[in-house]
Every structure is written in C-alpha cells, then in structure tokens.
Design a protein around this motif. Structure first.
Motif, PDB file in Angstrom:
ATOM      1  N   LYS A 149      35.352  39.156  27.905  1.00 52.97           N
ATOM      2  CA  LYS A 149      34.515  39.569  29.035  1.00 52.97           C
ATOM      3  C   LYS A 149      35.315  40.445  30.004  1.00 52.97           C
ATOM      4  O   LYS A 149      36.535  40.525  29.902  1.00 52.97           O
ATOM      5  N   PRO A 150      34.629  41.088  30.946  1.00 53.16           N
ATOM      6  CA  PRO A 150      35.327  42.011  31.854  1.00 53.16           C
ATOM      7  C   PRO A 150      36.432  41.336  32.654  1.00 53.16           C
ATOM      8  O   PRO A 150      36.257  40.241  33.180  1.00 53.16           O
ATOM      9  N   VAL A 151      37.543  42.006  32.719  1.00 52.50           N
ATOM     10  CA  VAL A 151      38.696  41.537  33.492  1.00 52.50           C
ATOM     11  C   VAL A 151      39.249  42.720  34.266  1.00 52.50           C
ATOM     12  O   VAL A 151      39.382  43.806  33.715  1.00 52.50           O
ATOM     13  N   ILE A 162      44.647  44.847  30.329  1.00 55.47           N
ATOM     14  CA  ILE A 162      43.895  43.975  29.433  1.00 55.47           C
ATOM     15  C   ILE A 162      42.502  44.554  29.248  1.00 55.47           C
ATOM     16  O   ILE A 162      41.973  44.624  28.157  1.00 55.47           O
ATOM     17  N   ASP A 163      41.938  45.008  30.353  1.00 55.32           N
ATOM     18  CA  ASP A 163      40.602  45.586  30.278  1.00 55.32           C
ATOM     19  C   ASP A 163      40.482  46.706  31.314  1.00 55.32           C
ATOM     20  O   ASP A 163      40.559  47.877  30.991  1.00 55.32           O
ATOM     21  N   MET A 164      40.343  46.329  32.591  1.00 59.04           N
ATOM     22  CA  MET A 164      40.257  47.344  33.637  1.00 59.04           C
ATOM     23  C   MET A 164      41.412  47.179  34.604  1.00 59.04           C
ATOM     24  O   MET A 164      42.060  46.135  34.642  1.00 59.04           O
ATOM     25  N   LEU A 314      34.032  45.360  38.305  1.00 55.13           N
ATOM     26  CA  LEU A 314      33.743  44.154  37.557  1.00 55.13           C
ATOM     27  C   LEU A 314      32.235  43.921  37.475  1.00 55.13           C
ATOM     28  O   LEU A 314      31.680  43.675  36.401  1.00 55.13           O
ATOM     29  N   ILE A 315      31.576  44.018  38.607  1.00 61.21           N
ATOM     30  CA  ILE A 315      30.146  43.745  38.651  1.00 61.21           C
ATOM     31  C   ILE A 315      29.370  44.792  37.857  1.00 61.21           C
ATOM     32  O   ILE A 315      28.406  44.475  37.159  1.00 61.21           O
ATOM     33  N   GLU A 316      29.838  46.000  37.953  1.00 64.36           N
ATOM     34  CA  GLU A 316      29.263  47.077  37.153  1.00 64.36           C
ATOM     35  C   GLU A 316      29.233  46.669  35.680  1.00 64.36           C
ATOM     36  O   GLU A 316      28.211  46.742  35.006  1.00 64.36           O
ATOM     37  N   ARG A 317      30.353  46.225  35.217  1.00 64.94           N
ATOM     38  CA  ARG A 317      30.477  45.850  33.817  1.00 64.94           C
ATOM     39  C   ARG A 317      29.708  44.581  33.480  1.00 64.94           C
ATOM     40  O   ARG A 317      29.120  44.470  32.406  1.00 64.94           O
ATOM     41  N   ARG A 321      26.435  47.909  32.877  1.00 62.61           N
ATOM     42  CA  ARG A 321      26.602  49.353  33.050  1.00 62.61           C
ATOM     43  C   ARG A 321      28.051  49.713  32.717  1.00 62.61           C
ATOM     44  O   ARG A 321      28.956  48.908  32.866  1.00 62.61           O
ATOM     45  N   THR A 322      28.241  50.909  32.278  1.00 62.44           N
ATOM     46  CA  THR A 322      29.601  51.359  32.005  1.00 62.44           C
ATOM     47  C   THR A 322      30.206  51.862  33.302  1.00 62.44           C
ATOM     48  O   THR A 322      29.598  52.665  33.989  1.00 62.44           O
ATOM     49  N   PRO A 323      31.355  51.363  33.644  1.00 62.80           N
ATOM     50  CA  PRO A 323      31.943  51.817  34.910  1.00 62.80           C
ATOM     51  C   PRO A 323      32.459  53.237  34.752  1.00 62.80           C
ATOM     52  O   PRO A 323      32.711  53.698  33.643  1.00 62.80           O
TER      53      PRO A 323
END
Lengths: 340, 340
Positions: A149-151, A162-164, A314-317, A321-323
């Motif tokens: 999940k988004p990080v 790791i992710d963003m 984070l919330i975007e993802r 939605r794609t940030p």
DNA sequence: CGTAGAAATGGTAGCGCAATCATTTCAGGG
DNA sequence: CCCTGAAATGATTGCGCTACCATTTCTACG
C-alpha cells in the motif's frame, strides 16, 4: 472506579438504530457512509434514531468488515525535536480535513523500534503510512514493500524510496551553506552537532559541507558531536569550547538553529563579536533566528509544507488517483543575515 | 500503482499460523497475548510459524472480538504551540512503553470539533482518553461520562473533572507573577496575549493578575489581545506598541515565553533598557528564556511531566488499579531572572 | 499407582459492521 | 396502465480474532 453515574447500558449498535428507525441495518450503514445513496425521508428517520439512541459508530467493526481503516500511522524518530513535530502538524492538518485519523509512533532514533512500530501499525489495516527518513532495516523495507500500500518517506529527499518520497537534500543544504561561508571569506569552518551518529540527516549536511571545503582546498575537520540531545544551552557551551580549543576557527556551522541561536545568545552575553571574531550559521529557520542580534544566517526548511505534501500525496494514492510525482524535492532557502 | 513487486498474496491470518504450527487458533492467540500461559515447546513452534508466514497480528479483529483496543486518543487544541506538543511527547513516552498506541486529534480550539473528535475516537473502542483542557461542550461531557471509561483532562487544574485531572492552576500562576511584579515595585502592568478568547488558560492567568492588582489598589487594564497566533515577532511588535501607546506602562506580563522572548530580543535590538525602562515577564519556561539578555523572568510549567503523569494515571486506571489521586495539581515554579 | 487439582489446550460462538447480490420501488415513455 | 431500466432498500454472509467453557494433560501427594 468508573466515572459513570449512568448504569452501563449496552451501547447502541447499528442494528439498534435500524430497528428504531424501522429500516434494515444496511440502510443505516449507507446513511452513515454514503448518505447520498439514501432517500431524504429515510435519512431523516435514521438521523433521528441515531440521536435518540446516542449511537456512535464502531470503527473497529467497520474496519474489520471492510478490511481497511481510515487510520494513518505516522512514524517519527523523536517528538522533542520541533522539526518532526512541525511535519506531524502539517500531516495532521491535511489528513484530518480529509477524514483520516493519525496514529503516532516514536522510534527514538532506533531502527529496531521502527520495525516494531511499522509491524504493529500494519495490524490496524491502515490505507497507507508515513514514515520519517529513508534509512530503515531491510526487514522494514521488505515488510512495507510486500504490504503493497502507499507509503511516504519524509524529511529527506533520496534515491530509491520504498514508494513515495517528500523531502529535501540535506547534503545539498550542507553544500549551499559551505559555499556561502567560503564565499564570505571564512577558511576555518567547524561543524557542530549533537548525536550525529543517530541524526544522520545532520551528518549529511556535514558531508555536503566537507565536500565543498575539499573542493576549495580548505582545512577539513571532523565534525564535533555531543552526546546529549540538541538544546540551546549546549550551543552556547559549544561556542565557548570551539573558541578555546580551536582558536583559529573563524566560523561554526551548527547542525540546527537551536544550537546556533543558543550560541548567538551566549556570544552576546560574553561580548564575543559575531561574525567578526567568529561567524555562526544554523539550519532550519526557527522564528527566533531572525530576531536575535546579530540575526542568524540559516537555511529555511519547509517542515510544515513537507508534512502537508506528504499527506496529500498519500491521500491521493489512497483514493486511487495517481499522484503528480513519486518523489518530491522540496527546496530549501538560504537566509543570509548578519551572523556570517 | 502500488509499490508491490510481490504478488498480493492473501496475508496470513492467525488460523494459518495455527495450522502451520499444528495447534489450535486459540493457542496461537494466547501465545501472542499471554505468552506465559503457553508451554515453551508450543510457543517455539508458533513463533517459527509466525516467522515462516510473515504473520502480523490484525489488531482490528482483536479489538472487535475483545471489545477494546489498545489505542489511546489524545485530543489537543493545537499542534503549533510547543506546549501541547510537549504534553503529547510526555504521554507518548509512557503510553508507548506500556504498549499503547496514540491517536491524535487536533481541535484548533474549536469545541464543536472537539466533540466530533471525541465521538469519532469512541468508535475505536479505546480503553481511555486524554483530552486537553476542562472546558467542553455539555454534550462532550455527557458523552464521556456516559461512556464510563477513564478520562484524563490535562493542562489546567480545575474543579469537577469529568473523571481525572492533571494540570496546574493558571489563575494562581497569574497571581504569583503579579505578586512578584508588584513586590518589585512595578505599578503600571500590562497583560499581552494572542487570541485570549480561545486561549482561555492565558485569560485565566490574566484574571489572576488582575485580582492581585485590584487587591493592591493598582491600575487595572484590559488585557491586550492580538488576533494572530502567538509568535516571537508579535511579541516584539507588541512591546513597541505598548511603549508608544501606553508610555506609562512599566511592566508587561506576556501570555507566554514566545512573545516575551521576542520582546526581549526586540528591546535589545532597539536599545530599550529592560527592566529599567520596562520590565518583561513570560510564562512557560522555554529553554531560550534563560539565555537571552536580560534573562527572562518566567514561570516554569512542567509540560512533559503533565503528559507523563496523565498517561500514568490513565494506564493505572485502565489496568484496574486505583490511582493515587483523581486530581493532580502539578505545581509551577517562578523563575525570577534579570528582566524584572 | 491412583487421584485430585492445577495447568495447558481446544471447540464454539459471536463481536458490529460492510461487501455482495437479491429484491423492491420509482420515474418516465409508449 | 403497463413496461423498462435505474434507484433505493434488504437479506445474507463473513472479516479475524478472543471470550467462554469444555476437555485433555500434567503435577504432586497419599
């Protein structure tokens, strides 16, 4: 023992509300979570029933049933450092407005504890996670990657998140300040910080400075690192130590503004001419930095903004939605003032 | 979209662990939650299975089944004020060590938002709650009383807490500072703060001061309150305004040290003699207060300690033990220095 | 060696909700 | 007034775990 004066009547459940309103539980659930899909008439009846029964939604059950909570864990290395607090505040602002709750973890700069915190937090089925820094145990990275999940990793800008990632390059900040000091004519520059082994971001600023000194062929020295946590009094003491132990030093680059402002206040009290006898520079851009005499040269880091952006990404993802970008390099700003 | 490289295999459940270890789910649950009740042999097998499967406990399900989580909500009016942050840090320290997670709510000094936060947090079946301040909507008080679990109100010490209370009397703090100023011979004392309507604790300090002035038959004035949030620059500006608008004033009692330190720094820059031309006093005991010249007279409030005690009391009660006291008046400490 | 009592382990049920699919109601066109 | 598709509502099921009680295994002692 308990403060209740009222007999501990079983708290109302969604089912109770449904019966009271004469509808099915499912309709109540919808009225709560997607009000627009329920007719006005029923919604009114349901609201009335909720009021009548004093119903409060059980988010635990909701999270279990839907396999996901609205809790966002935020993991920081310390709460005694204003820097992290301001990031948390920025995150909070955005997250709470979007209906998320923050869960707070403090690692005390201990990567083992960080792992434990991550692992525990995963058990709350969060939709994403925000974690300070880019240095983690391999286990921690694997766990988060596998989680899928988004990080967002915050504070510093770095390679291979790791992710963003939202932050700034502390190495470049160190370079920038060093270039400034060199341009101003300082030649014997000392870096002073606290717990530089744990606070590796400060250490990166030192490295950036060191590289610039090397480039210009200037004297390079080990950073001076104290064992206690940063505090203004320590900055003042450090100034005095540098003056007596390394009398040739003509500038100090402090790891942060707490130390640097402390040094300026001490210089003032002792009648030490800043920057004439010795120049002082800091990092962070605390409010007091511009108010002391001489006003402190420092680098402004947009802490609050980092928090806000991290939460937004984070919330975007989470919302699918794609940030705009996976990696955001928030820039810092040199604030050249009187102390250099 | 997701950072996962690994196919999203269904995460392991407690049942999976049980099968892998060849025991019943109940035994795994016990091994996790009350390890001492499980034999060493089984515990080892279970631990191995947990590792093998990469199992992480689902706290959501646990909380639902046992009708209680280990999450402690903490509600504060602001995160931009260091005071609240230090309390949160104190709470965190104790709570995390005892195995609790903190959930953070920020009301922005809005009692409606406070109610919403309380209500939302109740849905996480927490074992208790910590909330800043003693002023709440009636609804909020009723909700918490009816809830019947341990609640600690922090920051201020006051009458009739919902349940427990840890803090200090801001009224008395105001009195103490006023007595000091009067004793020192100041006669025209001004109180300066920011948003005194929302920050009613600061307003209480004003009232305490006002009572003392009245008692001594001295000139009383309205408190000067600015609309923007407290910040050091505002303190400096306020000083200049008082000097020009109320030239007879001989002392300023600032609502907090951010303002007071800002005023001292400004005085220094402008060459205003403190305390000769005008005395300056603050409240909180920030680290910078003792370092500025002249050193600031202030009142030290034990923020971190308040947080620690609040958490201890709460956990005590959660664990079923009776706490020593329901109401704790942590005392403040006058720090008389050079500025008065 | 048997037995009582304690300790360790297991089976069952249900916590409160939302996903899913089934059913009913409604609006509008012929 | 009937029919169709969309909108609103309902019934069922299970999320993953722990409380509760039943059962089995162990320990100590006559």
């Amino acid at each position: 023992m308990s403060p209740a004066k009222v007999p501990a009547e079983r708290t109302a459940t969604l089912k109770d509300v449904a019966e009271h309103a004469g509808v099915s539980p499912m309709t109540v659930s919808r009225a709560l979570n997607k009000p627009e899909t329920v007719s006005d008439a029923l919604r009114a009846r349901i609201d009335a029933a909720i009021d009548a029964l004093g119903y409060v939604q059980n988010h635990v059950a909701g999270a279990l049933a839907s396999a996901g909570s609205n809790v966002i864990p935020v993991i920081v290395p310390s709460l005694s450092n204003t820097v992290f607090v301001e990031i948390v505040a920025g995150i909070q602002e955005v997250a709470q407005a979007a209906g998320y709750q923050l869960m707070l973890g403090n690692t005390e700069y201990d990567l083992e504890r960080e792992y434990t915190a991550v692992s525990t937090f995963l058990g709350w089925s969060p939709p994403g996670m925000i974690i300070a820094g880019m240095r983690h145990l391999d286990r921690t990275r694997h766990l988060l990657k596998r989680w899928g999940k988004p990080v967002v990793e915050t504070m510093e800008f770095g390679a291979q998140p790791i992710d963003m990632n939202v932050g700034l390059s502390h190495y470049k900040a160190g370079e920038a300040m060093a270039e400034h000091l060199v341009a101003r004519g300082y030649r014997q520059i000392v870096f002073v910080g606290c717990r530089l082994d744990a606070d590796y971001r400060a250490a990166q600023r030192y490295k950036g400075m060191d590289r610039v000194l090397a480039k210009h062929g200037l004297a390079r020295r080990e950073a001076l690192s104290y064992e206690e946590p940063s505090n203004p009094a320590r900055g003042g003491d450090a100034l005095m130590e540098v003056l007596s132990m390394k009398p040739k030093a003509d500038a100090i680059f402090f790891a942060n503004d707490d130390l640097a402002v402390g040094a300026i206040l001490r210089a003032q009290r002792e009648g030490i001419a800043v920057p004439k006898r010795i120049a002082i520079a800091g990092f962070n851009g605390l409010p007091f930095a511009s108010l002391v005499t001489p006003a402190l040269t420092t680098i402004m880091s947009p802490r609050h903004e980092i928090g806000r952006i991290a939460a937004q990404q984070l919330i975007e993802r989470i919302s699918g939605r794609t940030p705009t970008k996976r990696r955001v390099d928030v820039s810092f700003e040199m604030q050249v003032r009187e102390s250099t």
